[in-house]
Design a protein around this motif. Structure first.
Motif: not given
Length: 122
Positions: A84-90, A94-104
Motif C-alpha cells: 500500500e502507498k499509505y497506511y494509517g496507524c495510531s 490512542n487519541t488520534g491517527y496518522l496517515k503515513i507513506i509506507t515507503e518513508d
C-alpha cells in the motif's frame, strides 16, 4: 488503510516483536511463529510494552520503535501492508491517527532508528 500493530513476545519474555499487519486481517500466533521459524509467541504484558515502547495497549505503532534504543524489538511487517502507498496507524497515545507513506517508514524512519524490518507473508 488502517494497520494493526501487535507487541508480541516469547514465553520467556526475552524476544520481542512489533508486528504490523492489515487492520482487518485476523492474527494467528501459530502462523506468525511458523513463518519466522520461532517458538510460539503471545501478547507481551502491558507493563513491558509501556517500558520498552513508551505506549499503552491499543496504541502501539511502528513509530514506537524510536524508544527501542538497544534494538531489543524486531519490527515485522506483513508483506501486504508494504504493497500500500499509505497506511494509517495510531498516534502512539490512542487519541488520534496518522496517515503515513509506507515507503518513508521503511526507507527513512526505520534506518534512522537503526532497525531493519523483517518482512513476512502470513
Amino acid at each position: 488503510k488502517m494497520v494493526k500493530t501487535l507487541f508480541l513476545c516469547n514465553r520467556q519474555q526475552t524476544k520481542f516483536y512489533l508486528f504490523v499487519t492489515k487492520g482487518d486481517k485476523p492474527f494467528s500466533s501459530k502462523n506468525f511463529s511458523g513463518t519466522l521459524g520461532i517458538a510460539r509467541v503471545s501478547f507481551a504484558p502491558p507493563a513491558i510494552m509501556e517500558k520498552m515502547l513508551g505506549t499503552k495497549v491499543g496504541a502501539a505503532t511502528v513509530l514506537s520503535g524510536i524508544y527501542d534504543k538497544n534494538n531489543e524489538v524486531s519490527i515485522v511487517f506483513d508483506k501486504e501492508v508494504l504493497s500500500e502507498k499509505y497506511y494509517g496507524c495510531s498516534d502512539g497515545v490512542n487519541t488520534g491517527y496518522l496517515k503515513i507513506i509506507t515507503e518513508d517508514v521503511v526507507n527513512k524512519f526505520l534506518p534512522h532508528i537503526k532497525h531493519e524490518p523483517i518482512i513476512i507473508e502470513v
